[in-house]
Design a protein around this motif. Structure first.
Motif, PDB file in Angstrom:
ATOM      1  N   ILE A 137       1.166  31.627 -28.006  1.00 32.10           N
ATOM      2  CA  ILE A 137       0.841  33.047 -27.880  1.00 32.10           C
ATOM      3  C   ILE A 137       0.778  33.358 -26.391  1.00 32.10           C
ATOM      4  O   ILE A 137       0.038  32.707 -25.643  1.00 32.10           O
ATOM      5  N   ASN A 138       1.560  34.315 -25.960  1.00 34.71           N
ATOM      6  CA  ASN A 138       1.617  34.643 -24.538  1.00 34.71           C
ATOM      7  C   ASN A 138       0.237  35.123 -24.065  1.00 34.71           C
ATOM      8  O   ASN A 138      -0.381  35.971 -24.713  1.00 34.71           O
ATOM      9  N   PRO A 139      -0.255  34.607 -22.947  1.00 33.83           N
ATOM     10  CA  PRO A 139      -1.584  35.022 -22.481  1.00 33.83           C
ATOM     11  C   PRO A 139      -1.598  36.364 -21.770  1.00 33.83           C
ATOM     12  O   PRO A 139      -2.587  36.727 -21.137  1.00 33.83           O
ATOM     13  N   LYS A 140      -0.508  37.125 -21.865  1.00 33.75           N
ATOM     14  CA  LYS A 140      -0.428  38.416 -21.188  1.00 33.75           C
ATOM     15  C   LYS A 140       0.152  39.451 -22.147  1.00 33.75           C
ATOM     16  O   LYS A 140       1.109  39.177 -22.865  1.00 33.75           O
ATOM     17  N   VAL A 141      -0.434  40.653 -22.151  1.00 34.25           N
ATOM     18  CA  VAL A 141       0.090  41.785 -22.916  1.00 34.25           C
ATOM     19  C   VAL A 141       1.058  42.564 -22.028  1.00 34.25           C
ATOM     20  O   VAL A 141       0.756  42.826 -20.855  1.00 34.25           O
ATOM     21  N   GLU A 142       2.232  42.896 -22.590  1.00 34.93           N
ATOM     22  CA  GLU A 142       3.228  43.634 -21.812  1.00 34.93           C
ATOM     23  C   GLU A 142       2.689  45.008 -21.419  1.00 34.93           C
ATOM     24  O   GLU A 142       2.183  45.755 -22.262  1.00 34.93           O
ATOM     25  N   ASP A 143       2.814  45.342 -20.126  1.00 32.50           N
ATOM     26  CA  ASP A 143       2.279  46.611 -19.634  1.00 32.50           C
ATOM     27  C   ASP A 143       2.995  47.814 -20.233  1.00 32.50           C
ATOM     28  O   ASP A 143       2.383  48.846 -20.516  1.00 32.50           O
ATOM     29  N   SER A 144       4.309  47.696 -20.434  1.00 28.92           N
ATOM     30  CA  SER A 144       5.093  48.852 -20.873  1.00 28.92           C
ATOM     31  C   SER A 144       4.933  49.141 -22.362  1.00 28.92           C
ATOM     32  O   SER A 144       4.959  50.297 -22.785  1.00 28.92           O
ATOM     33  N   THR A 145       4.787  48.113 -23.171  1.00 26.44           N
ATOM     34  CA  THR A 145       4.743  48.305 -24.627  1.00 26.44           C
ATOM     35  C   THR A 145       3.383  48.031 -25.251  1.00 26.44           C
ATOM     36  O   THR A 145       3.163  48.376 -26.413  1.00 26.44           O
ATOM     37  N   ARG A 146       2.479  47.382 -24.516  1.00 23.64           N
ATOM     38  CA  ARG A 146       1.171  46.977 -25.050  1.00 23.64           C
ATOM     39  C   ARG A 146       1.320  46.017 -26.232  1.00 23.64           C
ATOM     40  O   ARG A 146       0.510  46.009 -27.146  1.00 23.64           O
ATOM     41  N   ASN A 147       2.378  45.229 -26.197  1.00 24.59           N
ATOM     42  CA  ASN A 147       2.604  44.211 -27.218  1.00 24.59           C
ATOM     43  C   ASN A 147       2.433  42.833 -26.606  1.00 24.59           C
ATOM     44  O   ASN A 147       2.614  42.646 -25.392  1.00 24.59           O
ATOM     45  N   VAL A 148       2.112  41.875 -27.445  1.00 25.22           N
ATOM     46  CA  VAL A 148       1.979  40.492 -26.991  1.00 25.22           C
ATOM     47  C   VAL A 148       3.108  39.670 -27.609  1.00 25.22           C
ATOM     48  O   VAL A 148       3.463  39.850 -28.778  1.00 25.22           O
ATOM     49  N   GLN A 149       3.688  38.781 -26.812  1.00 29.49           N
ATOM     50  CA  GLN A 149       4.780  37.939 -27.293  1.00 29.49           C
ATOM     51  C   GLN A 149       4.222  36.708 -27.991  1.00 29.49           C
ATOM     52  O   GLN A 149       3.278  36.077 -27.507  1.00 29.49           O
ATOM     53  N   VAL A 150       4.819  36.380 -29.127  1.00 27.70           N
ATOM     54  CA  VAL A 150       4.401  35.226 -29.935  1.00 27.70           C
ATOM     55  C   VAL A 150       5.637  34.379 -30.215  1.00 27.70           C
ATOM     56  O   VAL A 150       6.741  34.915 -30.414  1.00 27.70           O
ATOM     57  N   ARG A 151       5.458  33.073 -30.241  1.00 31.24           N
ATOM     58  CA  ARG A 151       6.569  32.163 -30.550  1.00 31.24           C
ATOM     59  C   ARG A 151       6.166  31.268 -31.717  1.00 31.24           C
ATOM     60  O   ARG A 151       5.066  30.719 -31.744  1.00 31.24           O
ATOM     61  N   ALA A 152       7.093  31.143 -32.666  1.00 28.89           N
ATOM     62  CA  ALA A 152       6.900  30.243 -33.803  1.00 28.89           C
ATOM     63  C   ALA A 152       8.051  29.244 -33.842  1.00 28.89           C
ATOM     64  O   ALA A 152       9.136  29.497 -33.307  1.00 28.89           O
ATOM     65  N   MET A 153       7.808  28.114 -34.473  1.00 30.95           N
ATOM     66  CA  MET A 153       8.834  27.074 -34.601  1.00 30.95           C
ATOM     67  C   MET A 153       9.065  26.784 -36.079  1.00 30.95           C
ATOM     68  O   MET A 153       8.122  26.773 -36.871  1.00 30.95           O
ATOM     69  N   LEU A 154      10.335  26.555 -36.438  1.00 30.15           N
ATOM     70  CA  LEU A 154      10.659  26.225 -37.823  1.00 30.15           C
ATOM     71  C   LEU A 154      11.745  25.173 -37.858  1.00 30.15           C
ATOM     72  O   LEU A 154      12.562  25.065 -36.929  1.00 30.15           O
ATOM     73  N   ASP A 155      11.735  24.386 -38.924  1.00 28.38           N
ATOM     74  CA  ASP A 155      12.763  23.363 -39.114  1.00 28.38           C
ATOM     75  C   ASP A 155      14.057  24.014 -39.577  1.00 28.38           C
ATOM     76  O   ASP A 155      14.059  25.059 -40.229  1.00 28.38           O
ATOM     77  N   ASN A 156      15.172  23.349 -39.253  1.00 26.95           N
ATOM     78  CA  ASN A 156      16.490  23.841 -39.646  1.00 26.95           C
ATOM     79  C   ASN A 156      17.335  22.652 -40.089  1.00 26.95           C
ATOM     80  O   ASN A 156      18.371  22.351 -39.493  1.00 26.95           O
ATOM     81  N   PRO A 157      16.879  21.947 -41.156  1.00 28.81           N
ATOM     82  CA  PRO A 157      17.543  20.687 -41.523  1.00 28.81           C
ATOM     83  C   PRO A 157      18.988  20.862 -41.953  1.00 28.81           C
ATOM     84  O   PRO A 157      19.808  19.981 -41.741  1.00 28.81           O
ATOM     85  N   ASP A 158      19.313  21.984 -42.594  1.00 28.56           N
ATOM     86  CA  ASP A 158      20.682  22.195 -43.074  1.00 28.56           C
ATOM     87  C   ASP A 158      21.561  22.882 -42.043  1.00 28.56           C
ATOM     88  O   ASP A 158      22.757  23.081 -42.294  1.00 28.56           O
ATOM     89  N   LEU A 215      14.217  25.380 -34.501  1.00 31.86           N
ATOM     90  CA  LEU A 215      14.481  26.659 -33.854  1.00 31.86           C
ATOM     91  C   LEU A 215      13.169  27.324 -33.469  1.00 31.86           C
ATOM     92  O   LEU A 215      12.136  27.121 -34.116  1.00 31.86           O
ATOM     93  N   HIS A 216      13.233  28.112 -32.409  1.00 37.09           N
ATOM     94  CA  HIS A 216      12.138  29.002 -32.045  1.00 37.09           C
ATOM     95  C   HIS A 216      12.471  30.405 -32.523  1.00 37.09           C
ATOM     96  O   HIS A 216      13.644  30.792 -32.573  1.00 37.09           O
ATOM     97  N   VAL A 217      11.462  31.175 -32.869  1.00 34.86           N
ATOM     98  CA  VAL A 217      11.631  32.603 -33.104  1.00 34.86           C
ATOM     99  C   VAL A 217      10.595  33.327 -32.261  1.00 34.86           C
ATOM    100  O   VAL A 217       9.395  33.082 -32.379  1.00 34.86           O
ATOM    101  N   ASP A 218      11.079  34.173 -31.365  1.00 36.66           N
ATOM    102  CA  ASP A 218      10.205  34.947 -30.490  1.00 36.66           C
ATOM    103  C   ASP A 218      10.088  36.367 -31.034  1.00 36.66           C
ATOM    104  O   ASP A 218      11.098  36.995 -31.373  1.00 36.66           O
ATOM    105  N   PHE A 219       8.863  36.887 -31.096  1.00 33.40           N
ATOM    106  CA  PHE A 219       8.640  38.231 -31.603  1.00 33.40           C
ATOM    107  C   PHE A 219       7.426  38.839 -30.914  1.00 33.40           C
ATOM    108  O   PHE A 219       6.678  38.146 -30.215  1.00 33.40           O
ATOM    109  N   PHE A 220       7.245  40.141 -31.101  1.00 32.45           N
ATOM    110  CA  PHE A 220       6.151  40.863 -30.459  1.00 32.45           C
ATOM    111  C   PHE A 220       5.266  41.506 -31.524  1.00 32.45           C
ATOM    112  O   PHE A 220       5.762  41.969 -32.558  1.00 32.45           O
ATOM    113  N   LEU A 221       3.962  41.538 -31.251  1.00 32.68           N
ATOM    114  CA  LEU A 221       2.986  42.185 -32.128  1.00 32.68           C
ATOM    115  C   LEU A 221       2.096  43.094 -31.283  1.00 32.68           C
ATOM    116  O   LEU A 221       1.884  42.831 -30.091  1.00 32.68           O
ATOM    117  N   PRO A 222       1.546  44.155 -31.880  1.00 39.19           N
ATOM    118  CA  PRO A 222       0.643  45.031 -31.124  1.00 39.19           C
ATOM    119  C   PRO A 222      -0.590  44.271 -30.644  1.00 39.19           C
ATOM    120  O   PRO A 222      -1.017  43.285 -31.246  1.00 39.19           O
TER     121      PRO A 222
END
Length: 369
Positions: free
Chosen positions: A239-260, A200-207
């Protein structure tokens, strides 16, 4: 005689007044002694502030997404002739899922193949004739074009027939089917969703201030409401190479296993990015902190030296501190407290500056996570 009686009565009255005054004086003296006596020590619980490595974390919220996930649709219209899957089952790559009616296309393909056969025969005959100069070069070119056209017609009908049969584009879990046998489907109709749940991917934003701390491969720990007592770990993959203009946050994506297969796409996730740095911090139990509008404070236990007949006692002093991150019942003290100092962890409501205390149980040492 009368004078003697009066003197006796005056003496009796004087004795009564003196007795009452003595009694009242004794009562006042006892009250003064009671208030001037030292107050008994207040029972409290305590723990020592300790220094320990404290891993820096960046909190965030995100949404889970399948590493591969699509809504299966049809490209051409037609009537469903056969459903080849059951809702919720595992399917393999290229497994047939749906067959649409293709009788007209099959008949057209037969005609096109017959024309292709004739065009091929005429082309081979024309090749032998042009070598003997029995036909013109232009006639041979016409026969060659006819062969190419027949080949294209067959390929076009074969491609159209292939679109009448829906195959799984990848292995995964197919969802609840949205159509049944006999339904007429127009182009773009969704028949089911297909999700690969192995990862699975998990997409989230950080300042944007967190960008210098982010590195590909850093660990991410997350939890979901469906399994509140479990945590799942992954790693940052993009890590997204662009900071969102409206929120000043950067999008990050992580991957994790989901065996079960516990986690599903679309789930809301609370997560923390586990940074590599682990600075040493002063840590106390969170119950030691008194939170107010004027600032956060702790009661520090100090030993009062013996004076005369008074033995050494423990007393508390209220001290304002600057707190940092809180985690699992522990809180970081950034300023105002030194390692080794003892603080009150229970019973603060009974205390004030200078109050004498007695520790009633063993100190609660902060536990490292």
């Amino acid at each position: 005689m009368l004078l003697r009686r009066m003197l006796i009565m005056l003496g009796v009255v004087l004795l009564v007044v003196l007795a009452l005054a003595a009694s009242k004086g004794l009562s006042i003296y006892r009250e003064i002694q009671m208030f001037s006596a030292p107050q008994p020590a207040i029972s409290v619980s305590a723990a020592k502030a300790v220094e320990q490595p404290w891993q820096t974390r960046l909190p965030a919220i995100g949404t889970l997404k399948a590493i591969q996930g699509v809504d299966l649709t049809v490209e051409v219209g037609g009537t469903v002739r056969e459903m080849l899957f059951n809702s919720g089952e595992q399917v393999s790559l290229k497994q047939p899922l749906l067959q649409m009616d293709s009788d007209v296309e099959q008949a057209s393909l037969g005609t096109a193949q017959a024309e292709l056969g004739l065009a091929r025969v005429e082309f081979e005959r024309g090749r032998s004739l042009v070598n003997r100069q029995s036909i013109s070069k232009s006639e041979f070119d016409r026969l060659s074009a006819s062969l190419q056209k027949a080949n294209a017609s067959v390929a076009q009908l074969q491609a159209l027939l292939a679109k009448k049969r829906i195959l799984a584009p990848f292995a995964g879990t197919i969802g609840i089917r949205q159509v049944e046998v006999g339904d007429y489907l127009s182009s773009g109709t969704i028949i089911a969703t297909l999700q690969d749940l192995s990862k699975l991917h998990v997409d989230f934003f950080l300042p944007e201030q967190a960008v210098p701390k982010l590195v590909l491969g850093e660990r991410v720990r997350l939890s979901v409401a469906a399994y509140p007592d479990e945590s799942f770990e992954g790693a940052i993959t993009a890590i997204n190479p662009k900071v969102e203009d409206s929120t000043r946050n950067v999008q990050v994506r992580a991957m994790l296993d989901n065996p079960d297969g516990k986690l599903l796409p679309g789930m809301f996730a609370n997560l923390q990015v586990l940074l590599a740095e682990q600075p040493v911090r002063v840590v106390v139990p969170e119950t030691a902190i008194t939170y107010t509008l004027y600032g956060n404070s702790v009661y520090v236990i100090e030993e009062q030296a013996a004076e005369g007949d008074t033995p050494a006692q423990l007393q508390v002093q209220r001290r304002f501190v600057e707190t940092g991150e809180r985690r699992r019942g522990q809180v970081v003290i950034l300023k105002g407290l030194q390692a080794g100092e003892q603080v009150v962890t229970a019973g603060q409501l009974k205390l004030d500056n200078g109050a004498h205390v007695a520790i009633v149980d063993a100190p609660l040492e902060p536990s490292a996570e």
